[in-house]
Design a protein around this motif. Structure first.
Motif, PDB file in Angstrom:
ATOM      1  N   ILE A  55      38.382  -0.832 174.835  1.00  0.00           N
ATOM      2  CA  ILE A  55      39.773  -0.861 175.313  1.00  0.00           C
ATOM      3  C   ILE A  55      39.796  -1.034 176.829  1.00  0.00           C
ATOM      4  O   ILE A  55      40.622  -1.774 177.373  1.00  0.00           O
ATOM      5  CB  ILE A  55      40.513   0.423 174.892  1.00  0.00           C
ATOM      6  N   LEU A  56      38.888  -0.341 177.521  1.00  0.00           N
ATOM      7  CA  LEU A  56      38.786  -0.474 178.978  1.00  0.00           C
ATOM      8  C   LEU A  56      38.443  -1.907 179.375  1.00  0.00           C
ATOM      9  O   LEU A  56      39.051  -2.473 180.301  1.00  0.00           O
ATOM     10  CB  LEU A  56      37.720   0.491 179.503  1.00  0.00           C
ATOM     11  N   ILE A  57      37.478  -2.499 178.682  1.00  0.00           N
ATOM     12  CA  ILE A  57      37.087  -3.885 178.985  1.00  0.00           C
ATOM     13  C   ILE A  57      38.277  -4.813 178.784  1.00  0.00           C
ATOM     14  O   ILE A  57      38.558  -5.681 179.622  1.00  0.00           O
ATOM     15  CB  ILE A  57      35.898  -4.324 178.097  1.00  0.00           C
ATOM     16  N   TYR A  58      38.995  -4.639 177.668  1.00  0.00           N
ATOM     17  CA  TYR A  58      40.167  -5.481 177.418  1.00  0.00           C
ATOM     18  C   TYR A  58      41.193  -5.329 178.532  1.00  0.00           C
ATOM     19  O   TYR A  58      41.753  -6.323 179.025  1.00  0.00           O
ATOM     20  CB  TYR A  58      40.812  -5.134 176.075  1.00  0.00           C
ATOM     21  N   PHE A  59      41.450  -4.076 178.921  1.00  0.00           N
ATOM     22  CA  PHE A  59      42.455  -3.805 179.959  1.00  0.00           C
ATOM     23  C   PHE A  59      42.107  -4.538 181.254  1.00  0.00           C
ATOM     24  O   PHE A  59      42.985  -5.115 181.904  1.00  0.00           O
ATOM     25  CB  PHE A  59      42.533  -2.294 180.202  1.00  0.00           C
ATOM     26  N   LEU A  60      40.837  -4.551 181.610  1.00  0.00           N
ATOM     27  CA  LEU A  60      40.403  -5.178 182.860  1.00  0.00           C
ATOM     28  C   LEU A  60      40.464  -6.701 182.780  1.00  0.00           C
ATOM     29  O   LEU A  60      40.958  -7.364 183.697  1.00  0.00           O
ATOM     30  CB  LEU A  60      38.990  -4.720 183.209  1.00  0.00           C
ATOM     31  N   VAL A  61      39.971  -7.278 181.682  1.00  0.00           N
ATOM     32  CA  VAL A  61      39.906  -8.745 181.589  1.00  0.00           C
ATOM     33  C   VAL A  61      41.266  -9.361 181.250  1.00  0.00           C
ATOM     34  O   VAL A  61      41.481 -10.553 181.472  1.00  0.00           O
ATOM     35  CB  VAL A  61      38.854  -9.197 180.553  1.00  0.00           C
ATOM     36  N   SER A  62      42.197  -8.569 180.723  1.00  0.00           N
ATOM     37  CA  SER A  62      43.510  -9.097 180.338  1.00  0.00           C
ATOM     38  C   SER A  62      44.499  -9.086 181.493  1.00  0.00           C
ATOM     39  O   SER A  62      45.633  -9.542 181.332  1.00  0.00           O
ATOM     40  CB  SER A  62      44.083  -8.279 179.177  1.00  0.00           C
ATOM     41  N   GLY A  63      44.079  -8.573 182.645  1.00  0.00           N
ATOM     42  CA  GLY A  63      45.029  -8.468 183.754  1.00  0.00           C
ATOM     43  C   GLY A  63      45.901  -7.245 183.625  1.00  0.00           C
ATOM     44  O   GLY A  63      47.081  -7.272 183.972  1.00  0.00           O
ATOM     45  N   PHE A  64      45.321  -6.157 183.086  1.00  0.00           N
ATOM     46  CA  PHE A  64      45.999  -4.851 182.968  1.00  0.00           C
ATOM     47  C   PHE A  64      47.177  -4.892 181.985  1.00  0.00           C
ATOM     48  O   PHE A  64      48.270  -4.408 182.272  1.00  0.00           O
ATOM     49  CB  PHE A  64      46.459  -4.346 184.343  1.00  0.00           C
ATOM     50  N   GLU A  65      46.916  -5.452 180.814  1.00  0.00           N
ATOM     51  CA  GLU A  65      47.919  -5.520 179.742  1.00  0.00           C
ATOM     52  C   GLU A  65      48.094  -4.140 179.108  1.00  0.00           C
ATOM     53  O   GLU A  65      47.154  -3.365 179.024  1.00  0.00           O
ATOM     54  CB  GLU A  65      47.460  -6.524 178.690  1.00  0.00           C
ATOM     55  N   TYR A  66      49.310  -3.816 178.687  1.00  0.00           N
ATOM     56  CA  TYR A  66      49.654  -2.556 178.025  1.00  0.00           C
ATOM     57  C   TYR A  66      49.227  -1.339 178.867  1.00  0.00           C
ATOM     58  O   TYR A  66      48.465  -0.486 178.409  1.00  0.00           O
ATOM     59  CB  TYR A  66      49.034  -2.469 176.627  1.00  0.00           C
ATOM     60  N   PRO A  67      49.716  -1.226 180.101  1.00  0.00           N
ATOM     61  CA  PRO A  67      49.244  -0.174 181.014  1.00  0.00           C
ATOM     62  C   PRO A  67      49.546   1.248 180.553  1.00  0.00           C
ATOM     63  O   PRO A  67      48.710   2.141 180.732  1.00  0.00           O
ATOM     64  CB  PRO A  67      49.967  -0.487 182.327  1.00  0.00           C
ATOM     65  N   TYR A  68      50.720   1.484 179.968  1.00  0.00           N
ATOM     66  CA  TYR A  68      51.055   2.853 179.550  1.00  0.00           C
ATOM     67  C   TYR A  68      50.197   3.292 178.368  1.00  0.00           C
ATOM     68  O   TYR A  68      49.744   4.443 178.305  1.00  0.00           O
ATOM     69  CB  TYR A  68      52.546   2.958 179.205  1.00  0.00           C
ATOM     70  N   PHE A  69      49.968   2.357 177.447  1.00  0.00           N
ATOM     71  CA  PHE A  69      49.047   2.651 176.351  1.00  0.00           C
ATOM     72  C   PHE A  69      47.665   2.970 176.900  1.00  0.00           C
ATOM     73  O   PHE A  69      47.016   3.928 176.469  1.00  0.00           O
ATOM     74  CB  PHE A  69      48.966   1.467 175.384  1.00  0.00           C
ATOM     75  N   PHE A  70      47.207   2.168 177.861  1.00  0.00           N
ATOM     76  CA  PHE A  70      45.865   2.380 178.413  1.00  0.00           C
ATOM     77  C   PHE A  70      45.767   3.737 179.110  1.00  0.00           C
ATOM     78  O   PHE A  70      44.767   4.446 178.951  1.00  0.00           O
ATOM     79  CB  PHE A  70      45.514   1.266 179.401  1.00  0.00           C
ATOM     80  N   ILE A  71      46.768   4.110 179.879  1.00  0.00           N
ATOM     81  CA  ILE A  71      46.749   5.413 180.550  1.00  0.00           C
ATOM     82  C   ILE A  71      46.696   6.525 179.511  1.00  0.00           C
ATOM     83  O   ILE A  71      45.942   7.498 179.645  1.00  0.00           O
ATOM     84  CB  ILE A  71      47.989   5.583 181.460  1.00  0.00           C
ATOM     85  N   GLY A  72      47.499   6.383 178.450  1.00  0.00           N
ATOM     86  CA  GLY A  72      47.529   7.399 177.402  1.00  0.00           C
ATOM     87  C   GLY A  72      46.199   7.550 176.696  1.00  0.00           C
ATOM     88  O   GLY A  72      45.700   8.673 176.503  1.00  0.00           O
ATOM     89  N   VAL A  73      45.588   6.432 176.311  1.00  0.00           N
ATOM     90  CA  VAL A  73      44.320   6.503 175.586  1.00  0.00           C
ATOM     91  C   VAL A  73      43.198   6.969 176.512  1.00  0.00           C
ATOM     92  O   VAL A  73      42.263   7.658 176.077  1.00  0.00           O
ATOM     93  CB  VAL A  73      43.997   5.148 174.913  1.00  0.00           C
TER      94      VAL A  73
END
Length: 324
Positions: A55-73
């Motif tokens: 999920i972290l890798i996706y968040f970084l390579v996607s340009g920080f997509e779904y930021p609130y979900f990422f913070i929560g997880v």
């Protein structure tokens, strides 16, 4: 280019798996069996950190997509990993779980205007991630079941385009890498709370996003096998006076292993196959009329309840007579 990104991600996950196992051995992040365990030898705990890493890798390579979900997880993964190491009380874990689910709901599109919906959804979400965690008790079950759930969402998403496919594919790869060390007679490592809770938050986020976008109640069936086993077992434990916070071996999948002596991997495959069949039904029926969908939902849950009680009876007969 896309293929190369996936290949690099897979390589990073494989290397991370090897490195984590070395770290876990060095710092004794080990699950030692006790009388309530379904395993018999010490096993590395916390291997599900790979799920969060994907999920972290996706968040970084996607340009920080779904930021609130990422913070929560991220928040709940950190707390869960600490819990894997030193065991935190529920009074510490629960507030972070509510925050994580709240951030997922905000990411999905729920806001203060939905003040009547948010409290029950928070309770449902926290209940779900704990149920998913309860079901992580034998080799292969979390990895294989999660694999089936994610593939189900991915296949549906290829048609509906609700969420970025790359998030699902990255997590899918992490589950496969984890499965290499877990889906075996003697597991090399377990998912731990960080694994089961992180993947549960992801499934909650994806599931409710799908429900919101396509307005299909059948999406709930994507996690129905786990749901029925867990909920009916909670009811049974309350009935016989067990404290819900106490560890136990009363889930049907645990009884199949510990009473009927069916192997961990066979039980995991059975659960995954049943869920796969249900996912196929959902895919072919989610766009039917709502009344038809509710009928399918009702009868599917009734069938799963029947299977639960059928297996419950078989286990009881085996205990009493020594044969099925």
């Amino acid at each position: 280019m896309f293929f190369m990104n996936y290949l690099i991600t897979l390589l990073v996950l494989v290397i991370s798996s090897v490195v984590y196992q070395k770290i876990a051995e060095r710092f004794n992040i080990i699950d030692k069996p006790n009388h309530r365990s379904s395993h018999v030898s010490p096993t590395i705990r916390g291997g599900g950190v790979l799920f969060y890493l994907s999920i972290l890798i996706y968040f970084l390579v996607s340009g920080f997509e779904y930021p609130y979900f990422f913070i929560g997880v991220t928040l709940i993964a950190l707390v869960s990993f600490i819990d894997d190491i030193i065991t935190l009380s529920s009074t510490i874990r629960l507030p972070f779980q509510f925050i994580a689910i709240g951030l997922c709901l905000f990411q999905i599109g729920f806001s203060y205007d939905n003040y009547l919906l948010i409290p029950p959804l928070l309770i449902i979400g926290v209940g779900f991630i704990n149920i998913y965690n309860f079901m992580d008790g034998i080799n292969g079950i979390t990895g294989l079941y999660s694999l089936v759930c994610i593939i189900g969402f991915l296949v549906l998403n290829l048609k509906e385009d609700i969420i970025d496919n790359k998030l699902l594919i990255y997590v899918l790869m992490s589950v496969l890498v984890f499965g290499f060390s877990n889906f075996r007679k003697k597991a090399r490592m377990f998912a731990g709370d960080i694994g089961s809770i992180s993947i549960a938050v992801l499934l909650f986020f994806i599931g409710f996003l799908f429900i919101k976008e396509i307005k299909s109640p059948l999406i709930l069936l994507f996690i129905s096998v786990y749901g029925v086993d867990a909920i009916l077992t909670i009811i049974y434990r309350k009935y016989i006076g067990h404290k819900l916070t106490e560890p136990h071996r009363l889930h049907i999948y645990q009884k199949m292993v510990n009473v009927l002596s069916i192997s961990h991997l066979k039980v995991s495959i059975i659960y995954a196959l049943i869920q796969m069949i249900i996912n196929i039904i959902v895919y072919n029926a989610y766009d039917l009329t709502l009344s038809t969908q509710y009928v399918i939902l009702f009868f599917t849950i009734i069938l799963l309840i029947f299977l639960y009680f059928f297996m419950f009876k078989k286990v009881k007969e085996f205990k009493e007579h020594g044969s099925l």
